[in-house]
Design an enzyme around this catalytic site. Structure first.
Site, PDB file in Angstrom:
ATOM      1  N   CYS A  21       0.809  -1.222   0.000  1.00  0.00           N
ATOM      2  CA  CYS A  21       0.000   0.000   0.000  1.00  0.00           C
ATOM      3  C   CYS A  21       0.843   1.272   0.000  1.00  0.00           C
ATOM      4  CB  CYS A  21      -0.977   0.003   1.175  1.00  0.00           C
ATOM      5  SG  CYS A  21      -0.223   0.063   2.822  1.00  0.00           S
ATOM      6  N   HIS A  75      -2.260   1.294   7.099  1.00  0.00           N
ATOM      7  CA  HIS A  75      -2.676   1.188   5.708  1.00  0.00           C
ATOM      8  C   HIS A  75      -2.913   2.582   5.135  1.00  0.00           C
ATOM      9  CE1 HIS A  75      -4.135  -1.016   2.247  1.00  0.00           C
ATOM     10  NE2 HIS A  75      -5.260  -0.316   2.224  1.00  0.00           N
ATOM     11  N   HIS A 122      -6.073   1.481  -3.537  1.00  0.00           N
ATOM     12  CA  HIS A 122      -5.065   1.017  -2.578  1.00  0.00           C
ATOM     13  C   HIS A 122      -4.614  -0.387  -2.949  1.00  0.00           C
ATOM     14  CE1 HIS A 122      -8.026  -1.527  -0.170  1.00  0.00           C
ATOM     15  NE2 HIS A 122      -8.793  -0.871  -1.017  1.00  0.00           N
TER      16      HIS A 122
END
Length: 191
Positions: free
Chosen positions: A79, A131, A143
Site C-alpha cells: 500500500c 494502511h 489502494h
C-alpha cells in the site's frame, strides 16, 4: 488480465465512437471529458468529480497488480509503495516510504474535505497507522489490499469505515491539485 485489457479496450473504442458521433453534432469535442467518462465508468466515480485525468489513468494501469509486502513493481506492490508511486508519477513529488512516515509528512484533511489525490489512512487492528490509499472522489479510494492487490474500495464500506483514521495532503501538492481542478468549487475545500 488480458481479458480485462480487451474489455477495457473495447469500452474505450466504444466511447470513442460515441464521442465521435456526438462531435459531428457539436464542434466542442474535449478529449479530457472522454477520458473522464471512461475512467468514471471503470472506477465508479462521477465524471464531474474527476479533476485529474493523469491520476485516474495511473490508478487504472495498476488495477489488479498483486499485493507483495515491500514490493514496488507491477509484479507485486504494497500500500505505501503504491501511494508513493502515485505521488512520484502523477504529482512529481516524493512522500514517505511507509504509511506512518507518509502521514507524518502531510497536512491532515477532514473526511468531508478530501480531494482526489489526497491520502487516506487507516489504523487496522492497531494504535498506529497500518494502511494508506489514494482518494479518488465520491468516497472511493485506490489502494493495494493484502487480500486482492491494487483495487478500488469505498470509504463507506463497514470495514473501511471502522478503521478509517484520517486524510492527508502534502502541502506542496495543493498547487498541483488546483492546477488540475475542474472548477472553482474545489478551491473552497482546500485549507
Amino acid at each position: 488480465m488480458n481479458t480485462k485489457k480487451l474489455i477495457a479496450g473495447m469500452l474505450f473504442v466504444g466511447l470513442c465512437v460515441v464521442s465521435q458521433a456526438q462531435t459531428a453534432k457539436s464542434t466542442s469535442a474535449d478529449p479530457d471529458n472522454l477520458a473522464k467518462e471512461y475512467f468514471s465508468q471503470i472506477m465508479g466515480v462521477a465524471s464531474n468529480a474527476m479533476a485529474n485525468t493523469k491520476l485516474y489513468q495511473f490508478v487504472y494501469e495498476w488495477l489488479g497488480t498483486p499485493y507483495r509486502l515491500g514490493g514496488d513493481s507491477k509484479k507485486g506492490i504494497d500500500c505505501s509503495k503504491f501511494s508513493l508511486a502515485v505521488y512520484e508519477n502523477v504529482f512529481n513529488t516524493t512522500i514517505g516510504y511507509n504509511s506512518r512516515n507518509q502521514y507524518a509528512n502531510v497536512k491532515p484533511v477532514r473526511k468531508n474535505d478530501l480531494q482526489p489525490g489526497d491520502l487516506v489512512f487507516f489504523k487496522i487492528r492497531s494504535r498506529q497507522i497500518t494502511h494508506v490509499g489514494i482518494y479518488l472522489g465520491d468516497d472511493k479510494f485506490a489502494h493495494a489490499a493484502s487480500s486482492r492487490g491494487v483495487m478500488i474500495s469505498n470509504l463507506n464500506e463497514a470495514y473501511w469505515k471502522r478503521y478509517y483514521y484520517n486524510g492527508g495532503r502534502p502541502s506542496e501538492i495543493n498547487e498541483a491539485m488546483l492546477a488540475d481542478a475542474s472548477s472553482d468549487e474545489d478551491d473552497k475545500n482546500l485549507h
